[in-house]
Design a protein around this motif. Structure first.
Motif, PDB file in Angstrom:
ATOM      1  N   LYS A   6       0.867  -1.102   0.101  1.00 49.11           N
ATOM      2  CA  LYS A   6      -0.046  -0.005  -0.142  1.00 49.11           C
ATOM      3  C   LYS A   6       0.851   1.152  -0.037  1.00 49.11           C
ATOM      4  CE  LYS A   6      -3.946  -2.272   2.516  1.00 49.11           C
ATOM      5  NZ  LYS A   6      -4.602  -2.113   3.451  1.00 49.11           N
ATOM      6  N   LYS A   7       2.199   1.062   0.494  1.00 52.82           N
ATOM      7  CA  LYS A   7       2.765   2.381   0.686  1.00 52.82           C
ATOM      8  C   LYS A   7       4.010   2.479  -0.094  1.00 52.82           C
ATOM      9  CE  LYS A   7       1.402   3.245   5.353  1.00 52.82           C
ATOM     10  NZ  LYS A   7       1.864   3.480   6.828  1.00 52.82           N
ATOM     11  N   ALA A   8       4.459   1.207  -0.707  1.00 50.25           N
ATOM     12  CA  ALA A   8       5.907   1.224  -1.591  1.00 50.25           C
ATOM     13  C   ALA A   8       5.887   0.178  -2.488  1.00 50.25           C
ATOM     14  CB  ALA A   8       7.045   1.242  -0.500  1.00 50.25           C
ATOM     15  N   ALA A   9       6.637   0.359  -3.513  1.00 47.34           N
ATOM     16  CA  ALA A   9       7.251  -0.803  -4.351  1.00 47.34           C
ATOM     17  C   ALA A   9       8.583  -1.069  -3.654  1.00 47.34           C
ATOM     18  CB  ALA A   9       7.035  -0.175  -6.047  1.00 47.34           C
ATOM     19  N   TRP A  10       8.762  -2.434  -3.621  1.00 44.07           N
ATOM     20  CA  TRP A  10      10.136  -2.951  -3.164  1.00 44.07           C
ATOM     21  C   TRP A  10      10.870  -3.720  -4.263  1.00 44.07           C
ATOM     22  CZ3 TRP A  10      12.085  -1.461   1.592  1.00 44.07           C
ATOM     23  CH2 TRP A  10      11.249  -0.839   2.679  1.00 44.07           C
ATOM     24  N   PHE A  11      11.994  -3.424  -4.473  1.00 40.48           N
ATOM     25  CA  PHE A  11      12.728  -4.134  -5.614  1.00 40.48           C
ATOM     26  C   PHE A  11      13.931  -4.858  -5.056  1.00 40.48           C
ATOM     27  CE2 PHE A  11      10.460  -0.805  -7.395  1.00 40.48           C
ATOM     28  CZ  PHE A  11      10.045  -1.269  -8.838  1.00 40.48           C
ATOM     29  N   THR A  12      14.173  -6.055  -5.454  1.00 40.23           N
ATOM     30  CA  THR A  12      15.348  -6.756  -5.191  1.00 40.23           C
ATOM     31  C   THR A  12      16.560  -6.532  -5.997  1.00 40.23           C
ATOM     32  OG1 THR A  12      15.064  -8.858  -6.215  1.00 40.23           O
ATOM     33  CG2 THR A  12      14.276  -8.644  -4.075  1.00 40.23           C
ATOM     34  N   ALA A  17      23.585  -6.511  -1.219  1.00 42.34           N
ATOM     35  CA  ALA A  17      22.670  -6.729  -0.155  1.00 42.34           C
ATOM     36  C   ALA A  17      21.596  -5.515   0.404  1.00 42.34           C
ATOM     37  CB  ALA A  17      23.618  -6.987   1.200  1.00 42.34           C
ATOM     38  N   VAL A  18      20.773  -5.184  -0.694  1.00 44.93           N
ATOM     39  CA  VAL A  18      19.982  -4.058  -0.240  1.00 44.93           C
ATOM     40  C   VAL A  18      18.503  -4.403  -0.887  1.00 44.93           C
ATOM     41  CG1 VAL A  18      21.727  -2.370  -0.578  1.00 44.93           C
ATOM     42  CG2 VAL A  18      20.560  -2.747  -2.722  1.00 44.93           C
ATOM     43  N   LEU A  19      17.428  -3.716  -0.706  1.00 42.97           N
ATOM     44  CA  LEU A  19      16.339  -3.549  -1.438  1.00 42.97           C
ATOM     45  C   LEU A  19      16.157  -2.228  -1.652  1.00 42.97           C
ATOM     46  CD1 LEU A  19      13.973  -5.645   1.037  1.00 42.97           C
ATOM     47  CD2 LEU A  19      15.208  -6.306  -1.022  1.00 42.97           C
ATOM     48  N   TYR A  20      15.356  -1.980  -2.892  1.00 42.94           N
ATOM     49  CA  TYR A  20      15.104  -0.716  -3.393  1.00 42.94           C
ATOM     50  C   TYR A  20      13.864  -0.265  -2.808  1.00 42.94           C
ATOM     51  CZ  TYR A  20      19.614  -1.325  -5.449  1.00 42.94           C
ATOM     52  OH  TYR A  20      21.082  -1.574  -5.889  1.00 42.94           O
ATOM     53  N   ARG A  21      13.382   0.798  -2.625  1.00 41.77           N
ATOM     54  CA  ARG A  21      11.927   1.203  -2.027  1.00 41.77           C
ATOM     55  C   ARG A  21      11.682   2.688  -2.929  1.00 41.77           C
ATOM     56  NH1 ARG A  21       9.323   4.601   1.508  1.00 41.77           N
ATOM     57  NH2 ARG A  21       7.491   3.985   2.302  1.00 41.77           N
ATOM     58  N   VAL A  22      10.609   2.502  -3.419  1.00 41.84           N
ATOM     59  CA  VAL A  22       9.924   3.577  -4.099  1.00 41.84           C
ATOM     60  C   VAL A  22       8.541   3.861  -3.406  1.00 41.84           C
ATOM     61  CG1 VAL A  22       9.016   4.560  -6.261  1.00 41.84           C
ATOM     62  CG2 VAL A  22      11.023   2.938  -6.532  1.00 41.84           C
ATOM     63  N   PRO A  23       8.384   4.894  -2.707  1.00 45.68           N
ATOM     64  CA  PRO A  23       7.081   5.305  -1.912  1.00 45.68           C
ATOM     65  C   PRO A  23       5.971   5.391  -3.177  1.00 45.68           C
ATOM     66  CG  PRO A  23       8.577   7.100  -1.816  1.00 45.68           C
ATOM     67  CD  PRO A  23       9.515   5.966  -2.626  1.00 45.68           C
ATOM     68  N   LEU A  24       5.144   5.255  -2.546  1.00 50.73           N
ATOM     69  CA  LEU A  24       3.501   5.385  -3.239  1.00 50.73           C
ATOM     70  C   LEU A  24       2.838   6.334  -2.601  1.00 50.73           C
ATOM     71  CD1 LEU A  24       2.718   1.736  -4.338  1.00 50.73           C
ATOM     72  CD2 LEU A  24       4.046   3.464  -5.512  1.00 50.73           C
ATOM     73  N   GLY A  25       2.378   7.066  -3.231  1.00 51.07           N
ATOM     74  CA  GLY A  25       1.342   8.362  -2.661  1.00 51.07           C
ATOM     75  C   GLY A  25      -0.043   8.004  -3.207  1.00 51.07           C
ATOM     76  N   PRO A  26      -0.830   9.155  -3.173  1.00 42.81           N
ATOM     77  CA  PRO A  26      -2.292   8.812  -3.386  1.00 42.81           C
ATOM     78  C   PRO A  26      -2.445   8.217  -4.487  1.00 42.81           C
ATOM     79  CG  PRO A  26      -1.731  11.114  -2.785  1.00 42.81           C
ATOM     80  CD  PRO A  26      -0.569  10.339  -2.861  1.00 42.81           C
TER      81      PRO A  26
END
Length: 178
Positions: A6-12, A17-26
Motif C-alpha cells: 500500500k505504501k511502496a514498491a520494493w525491488f530486489t 545486499a539491499v532492497l530498493y524502496r519507491v514510495p507510493l502516494g495517493p
C-alpha cells in the motif's frame, strides 16, 4: 523482483545486499524520484557470491517482506529498516535456486527455477519457521522464474534459460494446481 504494498514498491538486487524502496502516494502513484531509497539488508542476512536476493513478497499489511536468497536457499523476513530474520526450515531443508515467491496466508510458494519445481512451505504464525510440504513439478516447466495465483491454481512463467532467444522462440506460462 518486485512487490507492491500500500505504501511502496520494493525491488530486489541479486548482486547487492539491499532492497530498493519507491514510495507510493495517493492513488498508488510513485513518489518523486528523490524519494527513492536504498535499504541495506542487516544481519543475520549475509551476502554470498553469485546470485543472492531474488524473489520478494509481503504480508497483507505490507509491514513484513519475505525474500529468498537464491544461492543459499535461505528465506528471510525483512522489516522497513532492513532488519532481517531467517525463516528456519524443518529438517535442514532449503530452497536453492529460489526465484519468484508467493505468500498466500501462511503458505509460501517458492519457484526453484533450475530445479523446475515450486516448493510449498507451511509457515509458522510469526513467520519464524516453516516446513516444506511438497515440491510441485510439471513436465511443462522450462526454468520457471516467477509465480502468480488465481483461485486454486498457480501460474509459473518459464524463462527457458539456456535456450537461445530468437524471434520464433516459444515462451509459455504453466498452470499447476495448489
Amino acid at each position: 523482483d518486485v512487490v507492491v504494498t500500500k505504501k511502496a514498491a520494493w525491488f530486489t538486487d541479486s548482486f547487492k545486499a539491499v532492497l530498493y524502496r519507491v514510495p507510493l502516494g495517493p492513488a498508488g502513484r510513485p513518489g518523486a524520484a528523490t524519494a527513492f531509497s536504498t535499504v541495506n539488508l542487516l544481519p543475520p542476512y549475509a551476502q554470498g557470491s553469485g546470485f543472492n536476493v531474488n524473489g520478494i513478497d509481503a504480508t497483507p499489511n505490507g509491514k513484513t517482506l519475505v525474500i529468498v536468497q537464491s544461492g543459499t536457499g535461505k528465506l528471510f523476513t525483512v522489516n522497513a529498516m532492513g532488519g532481517t530474520r531467517e525463516i528456519t526450515l524443518a529438517n535442514g531443508e532449503s530452497v536453492p535456486n529460489g526465484d519468484g515467491i508467493l505468500l498466500d496466508g501462511k503458505t509460501l510458494y517458492v519457484v526453484q527455477n533450475q530445479l523446475n519445481v515450486i516448493a510449498e512451505i507451511a509457515l509458522s504464525s510469526k513467520l519464524t519457521s516453516g516446513r516444506v510440504l511438497r515440491r510441485i513439478g510439471s513436465s511443462d516447466f522450462s526454468v520457471p522464474t516467477t509465480i502468480a495465483e488465481h483461485g486454486v491454481s498457480l501460474y509459473a512463467v518459464n524463462a527457458r534459460f539456456g535456450v537461445p532467444p530468437t524471434p520464433t522462440t516459444d515462451y509459455w506460462i504453466t498452470k499447476v494446481e495448489k
